[in-house]
Design an enzyme around this catalytic site. Structure first.
Site, short mmCIF file in Angstrom:
data_model
loop_
_atom_site.label_atom_id
_atom_site.label_comp_id
_atom_site.label_asym_id
_atom_site.label_seq_id
_atom_site.Cartn_x
_atom_site.Cartn_y
_atom_site.Cartn_z
N TYR A 112 0.84 -1.21 0.00
CA TYR A 112 0.00 0.00 0.00
C TYR A 112 0.86 1.24 0.00
O TYR A 112 1.93 1.28 0.63
CB TYR A 112 -0.87 0.06 1.26
CG TYR A 112 -2.06 -0.85 1.27
CD1 TYR A 112 -3.27 -0.45 0.72
CD2 TYR A 112 -1.98 -2.12 1.85
CE1 TYR A 112 -4.37 -1.28 0.74
CE2 TYR A 112 -3.09 -2.95 1.88
CZ TYR A 112 -4.28 -2.53 1.32
OH TYR A 112 -5.37 -3.36 1.35
N TYR A 151 -0.86 -10.06 0.82
CA TYR A 151 0.25 -9.59 1.64
C TYR A 151 0.11 -10.11 3.07
O TYR A 151 -1.00 -10.40 3.53
CB TYR A 151 0.34 -8.06 1.63
CG TYR A 151 -0.90 -7.36 2.12
CD1 TYR A 151 -1.11 -7.11 3.47
CD2 TYR A 151 -1.88 -6.96 1.21
CE1 TYR A 151 -2.25 -6.49 3.91
CE2 TYR A 151 -3.04 -6.33 1.65
CZ TYR A 151 -3.22 -6.10 2.99
OH TYR A 151 -4.37 -5.49 3.42
N ARG A 161 -3.48 -11.56 3.99
CA ARG A 161 -4.74 -11.10 3.42
C ARG A 161 -4.86 -11.61 1.99
O ARG A 161 -3.90 -11.52 1.22
CB ARG A 161 -4.81 -9.56 3.36
CG ARG A 161 -4.87 -8.82 4.68
CD ARG A 161 -6.00 -9.21 5.62
NE ARG A 161 -7.27 -9.54 5.04
CZ ARG A 161 -8.20 -8.68 4.61
NH1 ARG A 161 -7.99 -7.40 4.68
NH2 ARG A 161 -9.35 -9.10 4.12
N HIS A 164 -7.56 -8.20 -2.35
CA HIS A 164 -8.85 -7.56 -2.11
C HIS A 164 -8.80 -6.09 -2.46
O HIS A 164 -7.73 -5.48 -2.50
CB HIS A 164 -9.29 -7.72 -0.65
CG HIS A 164 -8.38 -7.03 0.33
ND1 HIS A 164 -7.20 -7.60 0.76
CD2 HIS A 164 -8.44 -5.81 0.92
CE1 HIS A 164 -6.59 -6.76 1.59
NE2 HIS A 164 -7.32 -5.67 1.69
N HIS A 166 -10.73 -2.51 -1.16
CA HIS A 166 -11.63 -1.89 -0.18
C HIS A 166 -12.63 -0.99 -0.89
O HIS A 166 -12.27 -0.28 -1.83
CB HIS A 166 -10.83 -1.03 0.80
CG HIS A 166 -9.85 -1.79 1.63
ND1 HIS A 166 -10.14 -2.25 2.89
CD2 HIS A 166 -8.57 -2.17 1.39
CE1 HIS A 166 -9.09 -2.87 3.40
NE2 HIS A 166 -8.12 -2.84 2.50
#
Lengths: 246, 205
Positions: A112, A151, A161, A164, A166
């Protein structure tokens, strides 16, 4: 939305059996952040029924193109190019036009772009990882991006995770406000994820998994995933109950 | 056999996670150049906005008393006359200089949130009785599985609070103060406690 008068009735009661409870100790951060007392029921007053309207004028041309909105001219992010599309509906199956949909995600390597992110996968200089759009009058939306990577995260010693995206969704009433995550068809990591497993209902989890949609795929360019989002429905305007207390 | 009702099910909530800022307030986390400004950021008022200027400040605390540094708080409130700036508001036209909605991430170092706004007017309950002035809050963060709804009422509205249909139905009177913002001059302090002795009242709206 077009030709429909604004609706002024309360929303259906939220079916909390489909949502994660506050306290899910296998997702450790919830332990100290979960209210312990029962929620107090508050059937919709004007304060919950109403909500702001976001005009299309807040949206820039490339806000729904994550391949372009952060990239240097002539360049683009690394990763599998995908189109995410779908419809925002309410529980009655009516398209919710004018819905602000915001999305954010990791890059193709699972990293991120955030001050506090420390995963060793590199940032992509051409990928910001966020965008937004407003649904059309029938509730449809779409955006272009790269498929995010999985990740690891600090929860269990080896928790990952699944890939995905959000989503933050702002429908017509403040009581419809929702944040959720979209997962990808066929990803074996989904069913191992402590955050996915906060949802107690298997059908509710499946509703978060976007199928590959070959009909919406753009040949020689990008594959498509379809993700419909359902917001709370509203009671009928035709048979409004008598005001209580009268 | 009966006919199926045919309703769809609301999409399940998932936590906003630690990086909600990327999507909702990118400039706040240092990503500039994509959105001119973060949606819902900055003052909620301009020179023409009607009403009494106030600043709402507070923190969101976890069960260990630590302020959350990654929460996102949204508020929604009526204008000075008690009208919402919304198509679903049918009682009249709200102040065009007051949008009524704002979003603020907790400060990354202290966790504090701040809203520059006006004190809302009173809004009727469903039976016509007036509710006391209040601001609607919605809180999301890492570790919060589904957004939390609460309301902030005002400490300088004792009479209105006493007859408020929501406040007056709360069985455990000792918990009512968790919904009252403490007014001191132009500042109203509203701390939200997710757990513990002073756990804030949250609503199923």
């Amino acid at each position: 939305m077009k030709n429909m008068p604004p609706e002024t009735t309360p929303f259906f009661a939220r079916d909390r059996d489909m949502h994660p409870p506050a306290y899910t100790p296998w997702y450790k951060t919830t332990v100290l952040r979960s209210p312990q007392r029962a929620l107090i029921s508050l059937e919709g007053t004007i304060s919950e029924i109403t909500g702001p309207v976001f005009g299309h004028n807040i949206i820039n041309e490339f806000d729904n193109d994550l391949l372009a909105n952060y990239a240097k001219p002539g360049e683009g992010p690394i990763g599998e190019r995908i189109l995410v599309h779908g419809r925002v509906l309410d529980e009655r199956g009516i398209g919710v036009g004018g819905t602000l949909v915001e999305f954010w995600q990791a890059n193709a390597g699972g990293r991120y772009r955030h001050k506090k992110e420390t995963y060793l996968a590199p940032l992509d200089p051409n990928f910001g990882g966020f965008g937004r759009t407003i649904t059309d009058e029938n509730g449809f939306y779409w955006f272009k991006t790269v498929r995010p990577g999985a990740y690891p995260w600090p929860n269990g010693v080896n928790d990952w995770r699944p890939a995905h995206i959000h989503f933050s969704i702002f429908g017509h009433g403040f009581a419809q406000r929702l944040i959720t995550q979209m997962y990808f068809e066929g990803d074996p990591m989904i069913w191992k994820c402590p955050i996915v497993k906060t949802i107690p209902d298997e059908e509710a989890i499946k509703q978060l998994i976007a199928p590959l949609d070959m009909n919406a795929t753009i040949p020689h360019d990008m594959r498509a995933y379809k993700f419909d989002i359902v917001l709370r429905g509203r009671r009928s305007t035709l048979f409004e109950n008598r005001m209580e207390g009268n | 056999m009966v006919q199926p009702l045919g309703y769809l099910k609301e999409t399940a909530s998932q936590t906003a996670g630690p990086y909600v800022h990327i999507g909702c307030t990118p400039n706040f986390t240092g990503i500039h150049g994509v959105y001119e400004a973060d949606l819902g950021s900055g003052s909620m008022i301009n020179d023409q906005t009607r009403g009494e200027r106030i600043t709402i400040r507070g923190h969101v605390y976890d069960g260990a008393g630590t302020a959350l540094k990654d929460a996102l708080i949204e508020i929604w409130q009526a204008d000075a006359d008690g009208l919402y700036n919304s198509p679903s508001e049918i009682r009249g036209k709200a102040d065009p200089n007051f949008f009524g909605w704002a979003r603020c991430p907790g400060d990354m170092a202290t966790g504090e949130f701040v809203f520059e706004t006006i004190k809302p007017g009173r809004v009727p309950f469903r039976d016509g009785r007036l509710m006391a002035p209040h601001v609607n809050f919605w809180i999301v963060a890492r570790g919060i599985n589904i957004g939390l709804n609460t309301r902030m009422y005002f400490s300088d509205e004792e009479a209105a609070n006493a007859e408020d249909p929501i406040l007056s139905r709360i069985e455990h009177r000792v918990r009512v103060p968790t919904l009252i913002g403490k007014r001191d001059g132009d500042t109203v302090t509203f701390d939200i406690h997710l757990q513990g002795e002073n756990e804030t009242i949250f609503f199923d709206v």
